[in-house]
Scaffold this motif. Structure first.
Motif, PDB file in Angstrom:
ATOM      1  N   UNK A  57       0.854  -1.055   0.005  1.00 43.20           N
ATOM      2  CA  UNK A  57      -0.019   0.005  -0.049  1.00 43.20           C
ATOM      3  C   UNK A  57       0.901   1.217  -0.014  1.00 43.20           C
ATOM      4  N   UNK A  58       0.365   2.312  -0.638  1.00 47.58           N
ATOM      5  CA  UNK A  58       1.227   3.690  -0.555  1.00 47.58           C
ATOM      6  C   UNK A  58       1.791   3.802   0.825  1.00 47.58           C
ATOM      7  N   UNK A  59       1.111   3.628   1.665  1.00 43.42           N
ATOM      8  CA  UNK A  59       1.358   4.246   3.036  1.00 43.42           C
ATOM      9  C   UNK A  59       2.543   3.417   3.877  1.00 43.42           C
ATOM     10  N   UNK A  60       2.782   2.027   3.125  1.00 44.79           N
ATOM     11  CA  UNK A  60       3.684   1.338   3.541  1.00 44.79           C
ATOM     12  C   UNK A  60       4.889   1.371   2.734  1.00 44.79           C
ATOM     13  N   UNK A  61       5.079   2.170   1.919  1.00 43.32           N
ATOM     14  CA  UNK A  61       6.237   2.052   0.876  1.00 43.32           C
ATOM     15  C   UNK A  61       7.328   2.890   1.701  1.00 43.32           C
ATOM     16  N   UNK A  62       7.192   3.922   2.383  1.00 42.10           N
ATOM     17  CA  UNK A  62       8.388   4.583   2.866  1.00 42.10           C
ATOM     18  C   UNK A  62       9.151   3.655   3.832  1.00 42.10           C
TER      19      UNK A  62
ATOM     20  N   UNK B  73      17.492 -13.371   5.522  1.00 37.82           N
ATOM     21  CA  UNK B  73      16.800 -11.915   5.212  1.00 37.82           C
ATOM     22  C   UNK B  73      15.757 -12.026   3.970  1.00 37.82           C
ATOM     23  N   UNK B  74      15.773 -13.013   2.952  1.00 35.72           N
ATOM     24  CA  UNK B  74      14.770 -13.082   2.039  1.00 35.72           C
ATOM     25  C   UNK B  74      13.476 -13.610   2.752  1.00 35.72           C
ATOM     26  N   UNK B  75      13.673 -14.593   3.570  1.00 42.29           N
ATOM     27  CA  UNK B  75      12.632 -15.177   4.293  1.00 42.29           C
ATOM     28  C   UNK B  75      11.712 -14.250   5.201  1.00 42.29           C
ATOM     29  N   UNK B  76      12.624 -13.494   5.784  1.00 40.70           N
ATOM     30  CA  UNK B  76      12.020 -12.345   6.694  1.00 40.70           C
ATOM     31  C   UNK B  76      11.348 -11.281   5.668  1.00 40.70           C
ATOM     32  N   UNK B  77      11.842 -10.903   4.636  1.00 41.29           N
ATOM     33  CA  UNK B  77      11.341  -9.965   3.976  1.00 41.29           C
ATOM     34  C   UNK B  77      10.088 -10.484   3.004  1.00 41.29           C
ATOM     35  N   UNK B  78      10.004 -11.695   2.813  1.00 33.10           N
ATOM     36  CA  UNK B  78       8.909 -12.437   2.266  1.00 33.10           C
ATOM     37  C   UNK B  78       7.590 -12.382   3.402  1.00 33.10           C
ATOM     38  N   UNK B  79       8.086 -12.614   4.581  1.00 30.35           N
ATOM     39  CA  UNK B  79       7.087 -12.855   5.540  1.00 30.35           C
ATOM     40  C   UNK B  79       6.366 -11.143   5.965  1.00 30.35           C
ATOM     41  N   UNK B  80       7.370 -10.143   5.901  1.00 29.08           N
ATOM     42  CA  UNK B  80       7.038  -8.905   6.255  1.00 29.08           C
ATOM     43  C   UNK B  80       7.649  -8.047   5.155  1.00 29.08           C
ATOM     44  N   UNK B  81       6.783  -7.986   4.145  1.00 28.23           N
ATOM     45  CA  UNK B  81       7.539  -7.185   2.906  1.00 28.23           C
ATOM     46  C   UNK B  81       7.806  -5.503   3.295  1.00 28.23           C
ATOM     47  N   UNK B  82       7.081  -5.136   4.427  1.00 30.55           N
ATOM     48  CA  UNK B  82       7.584  -3.761   4.730  1.00 30.55           C
ATOM     49  C   UNK B  82       8.807  -3.454   5.481  1.00 30.55           C
ATOM     50  N   UNK B  83       9.017  -4.383   6.670  1.00 31.70           N
ATOM     51  CA  UNK B  83      10.141  -4.321   7.453  1.00 31.70           C
ATOM     52  C   UNK B  83      11.381  -5.416   7.342  1.00 31.70           C
ATOM     53  N   UNK B  84      10.958  -6.572   6.722  1.00 31.99           N
ATOM     54  CA  UNK B  84      11.945  -7.547   6.657  1.00 31.99           C
ATOM     55  C   UNK B  84      12.447  -7.873   7.994  1.00 31.99           C
ATOM     56  N   UNK B  85      13.846  -8.100   7.842  1.00 35.34           N
ATOM     57  CA  UNK B  85      14.384  -8.391   9.259  1.00 35.34           C
ATOM     58  C   UNK B  85      14.650  -7.206  10.055  1.00 35.34           C
ATOM     59  N   UNK B  86      14.546  -5.920   9.576  1.00 36.91           N
ATOM     60  CA  UNK B  86      14.876  -4.781  10.413  1.00 36.91           C
ATOM     61  C   UNK B  86      13.981  -4.761  11.485  1.00 36.91           C
ATOM     62  N   UNK B  87      12.799  -5.254  11.273  1.00 35.21           N
ATOM     63  CA  UNK B  87      11.981  -5.259  12.346  1.00 35.21           C
ATOM     64  C   UNK B  87      12.515  -6.138  13.722  1.00 35.21           C
ATOM     65  N   UNK B  88      13.137  -7.069  13.438  1.00 34.45           N
ATOM     66  CA  UNK B  88      13.625  -7.789  14.499  1.00 34.45           C
ATOM     67  C   UNK B  88      14.946  -6.950  15.144  1.00 34.45           C
ATOM     68  N   UNK B  89      15.604  -6.240  14.341  1.00 34.49           N
ATOM     69  CA  UNK B  89      16.599  -5.600  14.735  1.00 34.49           C
ATOM     70  C   UNK B  89      15.871  -4.291  15.495  1.00 34.49           C
ATOM     71  N   UNK B  90      15.293  -3.691  15.276  1.00 31.45           N
ATOM     72  CA  UNK B  90      14.444  -2.806  16.073  1.00 31.45           C
ATOM     73  C   UNK B  90      14.089  -3.279  17.407  1.00 31.45           C
ATOM     74  N   UNK B  91      13.171  -4.240  17.254  1.00 31.29           N
ATOM     75  CA  UNK B  91      12.805  -4.953  18.522  1.00 31.29           C
ATOM     76  C   UNK B  91      14.043  -5.280  19.511  1.00 31.29           C
ATOM     77  N   UNK B  92      15.046  -6.100  18.994  1.00 34.21           N
ATOM     78  CA  UNK B  92      16.208  -6.335  19.829  1.00 34.21           C
ATOM     79  C   UNK B  92      16.746  -5.222  20.379  1.00 34.21           C
ATOM     80  N   UNK B  93      17.051  -4.115  19.645  1.00 32.72           N
ATOM     81  CA  UNK B  93      17.662  -2.771  20.103  1.00 32.72           C
ATOM     82  C   UNK B  93      16.754  -2.215  21.190  1.00 32.72           C
ATOM     83  N   UNK B  94      15.564  -2.540  21.166  1.00 30.49           N
ATOM     84  CA  UNK B  94      14.709  -1.598  22.386  1.00 30.49           C
ATOM     85  C   UNK B  94      14.835  -2.611  23.493  1.00 30.49           C
ATOM     86  N   UNK B  95      14.792  -3.891  23.356  1.00 32.25           N
ATOM     87  CA  UNK B  95      14.964  -4.741  24.360  1.00 32.25           C
ATOM     88  C   UNK B  95      16.516  -4.541  25.195  1.00 32.25           C
ATOM     89  N   UNK B  96      17.531  -4.456  24.222  1.00 31.86           N
ATOM     90  CA  UNK B  96      18.779  -4.432  24.890  1.00 31.86           C
ATOM     91  C   UNK B  96      18.862  -2.691  25.554  1.00 31.86           C
TER      92      UNK B  96
END
Lengths: 203, 174
Positions: A57-62, B73-96
């Motif tokens: 979606x557009x709002x997700x792209x950034x 990384x590819x699997x993470x991105x397939x599962x979460x096309x917006x954040x990929x494995x970066x989501x896990x990094x942010x989560x872990x950073x916060x826990x740290x």
């Protein structure tokens, strides 16, 4: 070069093409950040990024572009491990912190329970000064340990609760990360393990 | 249909790409035919030619780890096309960060106990100047007395975690 009065986006500059008004890259790759697109292009490729953005979606792209840019940057800094190196490092830090916190709380409870002055305890608890060196020691031997295999640990790590259980943080691992990303299902049957090889042991 | 130079079946990459798996196939050691999804994910996110270039720039002993991290990384991105494995990094950073703060607080309490006796940390007198080091642990976030600095660049963008501050909030962003 651009059809509008503004300069072409970094992607179109890089690709040496006309930046159309509907360019999918333009909102996210401003011309003043050429390296961002250069990195993304090198790691993922322009067509893969286009496909990915078109599926969102557009709002997700950034957010998607920024996370791709970060991943690309990490991969270029560390061509072997990329972001996965960061994840394993953070997990290592978490484990260290957890151990240190447990030790600190244990020491605190001794003070609180015994209720004597600190001077006597200092002489007996030399460990206070010795703790914390583990991180420095471990850092020299730190090696990326990939793909821990205990799926049950994943389930326990995210077993509800308003706060967090410090003990469960030990179970935060890459499988858990993927589980979270997938909307965590306890019935996962090792899909995260699909394609994974045995963990890389420290050399 | 495709055949490798050995008696083995073509690797997952050559099967996917529908080409002959030659003896020098760079993918073959890392994409066995029984793990087709691994290459499918990597191909979807990174593309075969990008992976090939990356592997060719590495030494042979580095390639297995590189492929495995790319697959992750590819699997993470397939599962979460917006954040990929970066989501896990942010989560872990916060826990740290959270644990580091807790540890700092615990160390501060220990410090007070060491100098002021058994009184509660809240009632303890301020510590004298130039105290000896009584800290447990280390600063992973780069605070005073860090044993080592994190070598990676933290995620610089304004990231809205799908998990907020807890992890009992299933991510449903897909």
């Amino acid at each position: 070069m651009a059809s509008s009065s503004t300069s072409p986006c970094a992607a179109c500059k890089f690709l040496r093409r006309k930046c159309q008004p509907e360019c999918v890259f333009a909102p996210y790759f401003p011309p003043d950040q050429p390296q961002k697109f250069a990195n993304v292009h090198k790691v993922f490729g322009a067509s893969n990024v286009t496909k990915l953005l078109n599926e969102l979606q557009p709002h997700q792209r950034e957010d998607a572009v920024n996370s791709l840019a970060y991943e690309a940057d990490m991969r270029l800094r560390d061509p072997v491990y990329g972001c996965v190196g960061v994840i394993s490092l953070l997990q290592h830090q978490l484990r260290q912190l957890q151990m240190d916190l447990s030790c600190a709380k244990s020491e605190l409870s001794k003070y609180q329970n015994l209720g004597i002055s600190g001077h006597g305890l200092i002489a007996h608890h030399q460990g206070i000064n010795l703790l914390g060196g583990g991180a420095a020691r471990d850092h020299h031997h730190f090696h990326h340990q990939l793909f821990p295999v205990n799926q049950q640990q994943v389930i326990r790590a995210f077993d509800g609760g308003n706060g967090y259980d410090a003990g469960s943080l030990l179970a935060v691992n890459m499988s858990a990360s993927i589980g979270q990303l997938g909307g965590f299902q306890q019935s996962r049957t090792g899909a995260a393990a699909d394609g994974r090889r045995t963990p890389v042991e420290p050399s | 249909m495709a055949s490798s130079s050995s008696y083995n079946s073509p690797c997952a990459a050559c099967k996917f790409l529908r080409r002959k798996c030659m003896s020098g196939c760079i993918f073959a050691p890392y994409f066995p035919p029984e793990e087709p999804q691994k290459f499918a994910n990597v191909h979807k996110i990174f593309g075969a030619s990008n992976v090939s270039k990356l592997l060719n720039e590495l030494l042979p002993h580095q390639r297995e780890d590189a492929v495995n991290s790319l697959a992750y990384e590819a699997e993470a991105r397939v599962r979460d096309p917006v954040y990929g494995c970066v989501g896990a990094i942010t989560f872990l950073q916060r826990q740290v960060d959270r644990l580091q703060k807790e540890l700092d607080a615990a160390n501060a309490d220990l410090f007070r106990y060491a100098y002021n006796g058994m009184h509660a940390a809240a009632d303890a007198a301020p510590p004298p100047p130039n105290p000896p080091n009584r800290r447990i642990g280390h600063d992973v976030g780069g605070g005073g007395g860090a044993f080592y600095q994190t070598p990676y660049a933290p995620y610089p963008y304004n990231y809205h975690s799908p998990w907020n501050d807890g992890y009992n909030n299933p991510h449903g962003g897909l």
